[in-house]
Design a protein around this motif. Structure first.
Motif, PDB file in Angstrom:
ATOM      1  N   ASP A 183     -55.004   1.642  59.096  1.00  9.20           N
ATOM      2  CA  ASP A 183     -55.159   2.690  58.082  1.00  9.20           C
ATOM      3  C   ASP A 183     -54.047   2.642  57.036  1.00  9.20           C
ATOM      4  O   ASP A 183     -53.916   3.552  56.221  1.00  9.20           O
ATOM      5  CB  ASP A 183     -55.222   4.084  58.732  1.00  9.20           C
ATOM      6  CG  ASP A 183     -53.934   4.455  59.465  1.00  9.20           C
ATOM      7  OD1 ASP A 183     -53.093   3.561  59.688  1.00  9.20           O
ATOM      8  OD2 ASP A 183     -53.773   5.638  59.814  1.00  9.20           O
ATOM      9  N   GLY A 184     -53.225   1.583  57.073  1.00 14.40           N
ATOM     10  CA  GLY A 184     -52.189   1.421  56.062  1.00 14.40           C
ATOM     11  C   GLY A 184     -50.812   1.899  56.481  1.00 14.40           C
ATOM     12  O   GLY A 184     -49.840   1.718  55.749  1.00 14.40           O
ATOM     13  N   TYR A 185     -50.729   2.517  57.651  1.00 16.24           N
ATOM     14  CA  TYR A 185     -49.425   2.955  58.170  1.00 16.24           C
ATOM     15  C   TYR A 185     -48.508   1.755  58.365  1.00 16.24           C
ATOM     16  O   TYR A 185     -48.938   0.729  58.893  1.00 16.24           O
ATOM     17  CB  TYR A 185     -49.639   3.605  59.546  1.00 16.24           C
ATOM     18  CG  TYR A 185     -49.252   5.063  59.664  1.00 16.24           C
ATOM     19  CD1 TYR A 185     -49.898   6.034  58.924  1.00 16.24           C
ATOM     20  CD2 TYR A 185     -48.260   5.468  60.563  1.00 16.24           C
ATOM     21  CE1 TYR A 185     -49.566   7.368  59.071  1.00 16.24           C
ATOM     22  CE2 TYR A 185     -47.931   6.800  60.722  1.00 16.24           C
ATOM     23  CZ  TYR A 185     -48.586   7.743  59.967  1.00 16.24           C
ATOM     24  OH  TYR A 185     -48.256   9.055  60.136  1.00 16.24           O
ATOM     25  N   VAL A 186     -47.245   1.875  57.977  1.00 16.21           N
ATOM     26  CA  VAL A 186     -46.237   0.852  58.277  1.00 16.21           C
ATOM     27  C   VAL A 186     -44.988   1.567  58.772  1.00 16.21           C
ATOM     28  O   VAL A 186     -44.682   2.670  58.325  1.00 16.21           O
ATOM     29  CB  VAL A 186     -45.876  -0.019  57.040  1.00 16.21           C
ATOM     30  CG1 VAL A 186     -47.027  -0.915  56.648  1.00 16.21           C
ATOM     31  CG2 VAL A 186     -45.447   0.830  55.863  1.00 16.21           C
ATOM     32  N   ASP A 187     -44.296   0.956  59.719  1.00 15.62           N
ATOM     33  CA  ASP A 187     -43.079   1.582  60.239  1.00 15.62           C
ATOM     34  C   ASP A 187     -42.310   0.539  61.036  1.00 15.62           C
ATOM     35  O   ASP A 187     -42.800  -0.580  61.253  1.00 15.62           O
ATOM     36  CB  ASP A 187     -43.438   2.770  61.138  1.00 15.62           C
ATOM     37  CG  ASP A 187     -42.283   3.756  61.308  1.00 15.62           C
ATOM     38  OD1 ASP A 187     -41.204   3.536  60.706  1.00 15.62           O
ATOM     39  OD2 ASP A 187     -42.448   4.740  62.044  1.00 15.62           O
ATOM     40  N   SER A 188     -41.098   0.900  61.439  1.00 12.90           N
ATOM     41  CA  SER A 188     -40.306  -0.033  62.236  1.00 12.90           C
ATOM     42  C   SER A 188     -39.441   0.722  63.227  1.00 12.90           C
ATOM     43  O   SER A 188     -39.181   1.911  63.065  1.00 12.90           O
ATOM     44  CB  SER A 188     -39.420  -0.885  61.319  1.00 12.90           C
ATOM     45  OG  SER A 188     -38.464  -0.074  60.663  1.00 12.90           O
ATOM     46  N   ILE A 189     -39.018  -0.007  64.267  1.00 15.22           N
ATOM     47  CA  ILE A 189     -38.052   0.522  65.236  1.00 15.22           C
ATOM     48  C   ILE A 189     -37.012  -0.561  65.486  1.00 15.22           C
ATOM     49  O   ILE A 189     -37.236  -1.729  65.144  1.00 15.22           O
ATOM     50  CB  ILE A 189     -38.726   0.943  66.567  1.00 15.22           C
ATOM     51  CG1 ILE A 189     -39.447  -0.230  67.227  1.00 15.22           C
ATOM     52  CG2 ILE A 189     -39.683   2.101  66.345  1.00 15.22           C
ATOM     53  CD1 ILE A 189     -40.030   0.104  68.612  1.00 15.22           C
ATOM     54  N   ASP A 190     -35.890  -0.172  66.061  1.00 13.33           N
ATOM     55  CA  ASP A 190     -34.898  -1.199  66.380  1.00 13.33           C
ATOM     56  C   ASP A 190     -35.115  -1.709  67.806  1.00 13.33           C
ATOM     57  O   ASP A 190     -35.972  -1.217  68.537  1.00 13.33           O
ATOM     58  CB  ASP A 190     -33.469  -0.708  66.116  1.00 13.33           C
ATOM     59  CG  ASP A 190     -33.045   0.434  67.031  1.00 13.33           C
ATOM     60  OD1 ASP A 190     -33.734   0.691  68.048  1.00 13.33           O
ATOM     61  OD2 ASP A 190     -32.021   1.067  66.739  1.00 13.33           O
ATOM     62  N   LEU A 191     -34.326  -2.718  68.178  1.00  9.99           N
ATOM     63  CA  LEU A 191     -34.591  -3.383  69.459  1.00  9.99           C
ATOM     64  C   LEU A 191     -34.282  -2.497  70.660  1.00  9.99           C
ATOM     65  O   LEU A 191     -34.883  -2.661  71.715  1.00  9.99           O
ATOM     66  CB  LEU A 191     -33.800  -4.694  69.564  1.00  9.99           C
ATOM     67  CG  LEU A 191     -34.335  -5.873  68.746  1.00  9.99           C
ATOM     68  CD1 LEU A 191     -33.640  -7.154  69.161  1.00  9.99           C
ATOM     69  CD2 LEU A 191     -35.848  -6.024  68.875  1.00  9.99           C
ATOM     70  N   LEU A 192     -33.357  -1.536  70.500  1.00  7.01           N
ATOM     71  CA  LEU A 192     -33.052  -0.652  71.629  1.00  7.01           C
ATOM     72  C   LEU A 192     -34.302   0.153  71.998  1.00  7.01           C
ATOM     73  O   LEU A 192     -34.655   0.272  73.170  1.00  7.01           O
ATOM     74  CB  LEU A 192     -31.881   0.269  71.292  1.00  7.01           C
ATOM     75  CG  LEU A 192     -31.244   0.980  72.480  1.00  7.01           C
ATOM     76  CD1 LEU A 192     -30.640   0.001  73.471  1.00  7.01           C
ATOM     77  CD2 LEU A 192     -30.179   1.966  72.022  1.00  7.01           C
ATOM     78  N   ASP A 193     -34.975   0.683  70.990  1.00  6.08           N
ATOM     79  CA  ASP A 193     -36.219   1.411  71.255  1.00  6.08           C
ATOM     80  C   ASP A 193     -37.351   0.465  71.645  1.00  6.08           C
ATOM     81  O   ASP A 193     -38.204   0.814  72.463  1.00  6.08           O
ATOM     82  CB  ASP A 193     -36.624   2.258  70.043  1.00  6.08           C
ATOM     83  CG  ASP A 193     -35.854   3.578  70.000  1.00  6.08           C
ATOM     84  OD1 ASP A 193     -35.334   3.995  71.046  1.00  6.08           O
ATOM     85  OD2 ASP A 193     -35.782   4.180  68.916  1.00  6.08           O
ATOM     86  N   ALA A 194     -37.361  -0.735  71.065  1.00  9.36           N
ATOM     87  CA  ALA A 194     -38.435  -1.695  71.376  1.00  9.36           C
ATOM     88  C   ALA A 194     -38.382  -2.111  72.843  1.00  9.36           C
ATOM     89  O   ALA A 194     -39.404  -2.330  73.472  1.00  9.36           O
ATOM     90  CB  ALA A 194     -38.333  -2.918  70.471  1.00  9.36           C
TER      91      ALA A 194
END
Ligand SMILES: Nc1nc2c(c(=O)[nH]1)N[C@H]1C(S)=C(S)[C@@H](COP(=O)(O)O)O[C@H]1N2
Ligand SMILES: [Mo]
Length: 247
Positions: free
Chosen positions: A173-184
């Motif tokens: 649906d066009g959403y984009v986002d990111s997380i860092d490796l600690l959360d990943a």
């Protein structure tokens, strides 16, 4: 009187925030959020620093029991195959009509073995199931059981390179986002294909969504399409929402 104490408290907060920033700044930039310096995302500095200081390592979000499971509204995009919506995706529509048999999650970027994972590929990995509380920024919470493959398992499967630092997500649906490796690599961060013991329903992000239990609801991206591992932070969201909202 009231006004004065308010001002004092505000000044205290500002001084406190400056002190946190000042203390951490010299040589400690790894403890600051990657959005540091962006005036619109100043809230990240406090929540990220506080959360990471209070909850070092990989502490788990509270898990509940089956009797705690509640009704769960669907919000934001609830069907990317709805032609009347701005979020309509023809690609998603086609995949949905085939029961997501041709859906594949592409994983690229700073990885040794980029590839595409079908739903059955993901389901072959050892699953994780947990019952957690979802907190939406709009002020509601709900409890559900989620089943999926830990993101860490997939990142290890594709072999993330030593330079990897962030994981970017793209949705139909066009959403984009990111997380860092600690959360990943957090044990409760999963690519969820099941909800309350059934296949993940379309309103909740079918066929696969992210569940990230350490942060607020909008980080748990629905309708996953693509994952890109990166070695630098790209601020993809110019939405006015904070990038990091630990709960
Ligand atoms: N792709 C996508 N992911 C999304 C959203 C969305 O609109 N699109 N909404 C977010 C918000 S604000 C919340 S609270 C949750 C809602 O998940 P639910 O619809 O399963 O309740 O999904 C998050 N992930
Ligand atoms: Mo939300």
């Amino acid at each position: 009187m009231k006004k004065k104490s308010l001002i004092t408290r505000r000044n205290a907060i500002i001084t406190g925030a400056a002190a946190i920033g000042g203390l951490l700044l010299p040589g400690c930039s790894k403890t600051l959020p990657p959005t540091y310096g962006n005036i619109l995302r100043m809230g990240d500095n406090l929540t990220y620093v506080a959360h990471r200081a209070l909850l070092p390592g990989q502490s788990l979000a509270k898990e509940y029991s089956h009797s705690d499971i509640s009704s769960f509204p669907a919000t934001g995009t609830v069907n990317p195959a709805d032609t009347s919506l701005e979020s309509y995706s023809e690609e998603y529509d086609i995949l949905k009509r085939a029961g997501f048999a041709n859906w594949g999650l592409s994983i690229e970027g700073k990885v040794a073995r980029p590839g595409s994972y079908s739903l059955s590929d993901l389901q072959k990995f050892p699953p994780r199931t947990h019952i957690t509380r979802h907190t939406c920024e709009e002020g509601w919470t709900a409890i559900a059981e989620w089943t999926g493959v830990p993101l860490s398992t997939i990142l290890q499967s594709v072999g993330i390179l030593p330079s990897a630092r962030f994981v970017n997500f793209y949705a139909y649906d066009g959403y984009v986002d990111s997380i860092d490796l600690l959360d990943a690599f957090h044990p409760q961060t999963i690519l969820a294909y099941g909800m309350n013991g059934r296949d993940l329903p379309i309103p909740h992000g079918a066929p696969v969504r992210l569940r990230i239990e350490t942060q607020i609801g909008y980080k748990s991206m629905k309708y996953l399409q693509r994952i890109v591992v990166t070695d630098e932070f790209v601020d993809m969201g110019d939405t006015g929402w904070a990038w990091y909202v630990g709960i």
